[in-house]
Write a protein that holds these residues in place. Structure first.
Motif, PDB file in Angstrom:
ATOM      1  N   GLY A   9      25.498  13.294  24.743  1.00  0.00           N
ATOM      2  CA  GLY A   9      24.093  13.428  23.828  1.00  0.00           C
ATOM      3  C   GLY A   9      23.527  12.108  23.671  1.00  0.00           C
ATOM      4  N   GLY A  10      23.982  11.022  24.157  1.00  0.00           N
ATOM      5  CA  GLY A  10      23.508   9.746  24.188  1.00  0.00           C
ATOM      6  C   GLY A  10      22.651   9.506  25.176  1.00  0.00           C
ATOM      7  N   SER A  11      22.209   8.019  25.230  1.00  0.00           N
ATOM      8  CA  SER A  11      21.248   7.750  26.256  1.00  0.00           C
ATOM      9  C   SER A  11      21.749   6.192  27.040  1.00  0.00           C
ATOM     10  N   LEU A  12      21.395   6.300  28.256  1.00  0.00           N
ATOM     11  CA  LEU A  12      21.579   5.167  28.996  1.00  0.00           C
ATOM     12  C   LEU A  12      20.195   4.812  29.895  1.00  0.00           C
ATOM     13  N   SER A  13      20.173   3.659  30.397  1.00  0.00           N
ATOM     14  CA  SER A  13      19.009   3.236  31.155  1.00  0.00           C
ATOM     15  C   SER A  13      19.451   2.388  32.138  1.00  0.00           C
ATOM     16  N   LEU A  14      19.202   2.717  33.380  1.00  0.00           N
ATOM     17  CA  LEU A  14      19.940   1.980  34.515  1.00  0.00           C
ATOM     18  C   LEU A  14      18.301   1.399  35.022  1.00  0.00           C
ATOM     19  N   SER A  15      18.802   0.095  35.832  1.00  0.00           N
ATOM     20  CA  SER A  15      17.853  -0.348  36.466  1.00  0.00           C
ATOM     21  C   SER A  15      18.312  -1.031  37.865  1.00  0.00           C
ATOM     22  N   CYS A  16      17.411  -1.257  38.763  1.00  0.00           N
ATOM     23  CA  CYS A  16      17.967  -1.661  40.166  1.00  0.00           C
ATOM     24  C   CYS A  16      17.023  -2.380  40.630  1.00  0.00           C
ATOM     25  N   THR A  70      19.212  19.737  37.596  1.00  0.00           N
ATOM     26  CA  THR A  70      20.392  19.588  36.642  1.00  0.00           C
ATOM     27  C   THR A  70      19.842  18.422  35.595  1.00  0.00           C
ATOM     28  N   VAL A  71      19.078  17.388  35.936  1.00  0.00           N
ATOM     29  CA  VAL A  71      18.542  16.525  35.039  1.00  0.00           C
ATOM     30  C   VAL A  71      17.172  16.670  34.505  1.00  0.00           C
ATOM     31  N   LYS A  72      16.509  17.589  35.288  1.00  0.00           N
ATOM     32  CA  LYS A  72      15.018  17.632  34.924  1.00  0.00           C
ATOM     33  C   LYS A  72      14.854  17.747  33.284  1.00  0.00           C
ATOM     34  N   GLY A  73      13.688  17.221  32.879  1.00  0.00           N
ATOM     35  CA  GLY A  73      13.703  17.071  31.305  1.00  0.00           C
ATOM     36  C   GLY A  73      14.714  16.194  30.483  1.00  0.00           C
ATOM     37  N   ARG A  74      15.588  15.750  31.139  1.00  0.00           N
ATOM     38  CA  ARG A  74      16.429  14.824  30.382  1.00  0.00           C
ATOM     39  C   ARG A  74      16.485  13.311  31.088  1.00  0.00           C
ATOM     40  N   PHE A  75      16.372  13.026  32.361  1.00  0.00           N
ATOM     41  CA  PHE A  75      16.051  12.038  32.899  1.00  0.00           C
ATOM     42  C   PHE A  75      14.695  11.636  33.366  1.00  0.00           C
ATOM     43  N   SER A  76      14.426  10.291  33.471  1.00  0.00           N
ATOM     44  CA  SER A  76      13.067  10.034  33.832  1.00  0.00           C
ATOM     45  C   SER A  76      12.973   8.678  34.705  1.00  0.00           C
ATOM     46  N   ILE A  77      12.418   8.792  35.883  1.00  0.00           N
ATOM     47  CA  ILE A  77      12.549   7.644  36.761  1.00  0.00           C
ATOM     48  C   ILE A  77      11.144   6.997  36.708  1.00  0.00           C
ATOM     49  N   ASN A 117      18.548  10.619  28.966  1.00  0.00           N
ATOM     50  CA  ASN A 117      18.724  11.058  27.693  1.00  0.00           C
ATOM     51  C   ASN A 117      19.520  12.173  27.588  1.00  0.00           C
ATOM     52  N   SER A 118      19.956  12.709  26.421  1.00  0.00           N
ATOM     53  CA  SER A 118      20.738  13.939  26.396  1.00  0.00           C
ATOM     54  C   SER A 118      22.094  13.940  27.424  1.00  0.00           C
ATOM     55  N   LEU A 119      22.771  13.094  27.564  1.00  0.00           N
ATOM     56  CA  LEU A 119      23.602  12.932  28.842  1.00  0.00           C
ATOM     57  C   LEU A 119      24.877  13.938  28.295  1.00  0.00           C
ATOM     58  N   LYS A 120      25.387  14.482  29.501  1.00  0.00           N
ATOM     59  CA  LYS A 120      26.236  15.628  29.208  1.00  0.00           C
ATOM     60  C   LYS A 120      27.499  15.107  30.170  1.00  0.00           C
ATOM     61  N   VAL A 144      30.295   9.663  30.487  1.00  0.00           N
ATOM     62  CA  VAL A 144      29.721  10.285  29.403  1.00  0.00           C
ATOM     63  C   VAL A 144      31.196  11.137  28.827  1.00  0.00           C
ATOM     64  N   SER A 145      31.498  10.798  27.580  1.00  0.00           N
ATOM     65  CA  SER A 145      32.605  11.543  27.010  1.00  0.00           C
ATOM     66  C   SER A 145      32.108  12.677  26.183  1.00  0.00           C
ATOM     67  N   SER A 146      32.992  13.541  26.037  1.00  0.00           N
ATOM     68  CA  SER A 146      32.756  15.130  25.207  1.00  0.00           C
ATOM     69  C   SER A 146      33.111  14.714  23.733  1.00  0.00           C
TER      70      SER A 146
END
Length: 115
Positions: A14-21, A61-68, A82-85, A113-115
């Protein structure tokens, strides 16, 4: 060209993370940029792609939760998750495609991602 990815870590479901490269070195012109992931025992799969013009493509599987997104001036691609599973747990790899020099991959950043 070197790709330096950052932002992975441990987060609760349910949490969020942001990656960068960020890409550095001799770069002609970056076409598409993207993120892939590989979970233990599974093949590497596409997460999201962004074209030079800004068009995006996401795995179902990530559409609507992830944004690039991307910053062309900084040769950097981002992934807001967002809304990580728990099933999002994987090593995440960034990729850039340079029109002259071809495809480059980052070394990966681990998302757990921990449950």
């Amino acid at each position: 060209v070197q790709l330096q990815a950052s932002g992975g870590g441990l987060v609760q479901a349910g949490g969020s993370l942001s990656l960068s490269c960020a890409g550095s070195g001799i770069i002609f012109r970056i076409n598409r940029m993207g993120w892939y992931r590989q979970a233990p025992g599974k093949q590497r799969e596409l997460v999201a792609l962004i074209a030079s013009g800004g068009n995006t493509d996401y795995a179902a599987t990530v559409k609507g939760r992830f944004s690039i997104s991307r910053d062309n001036a900084k040769n950097t691609v981002y992934l807001q998750m967002n809304s990580l599973k728990p099933e999002d747990t994987a090593m995440y790899y960034c990729m850039i495609h340079d029109l002259r020099y071809g495809e480059y991959w980052g070394s990966g950043t681990l998302v757990t991602v921990s449950s």
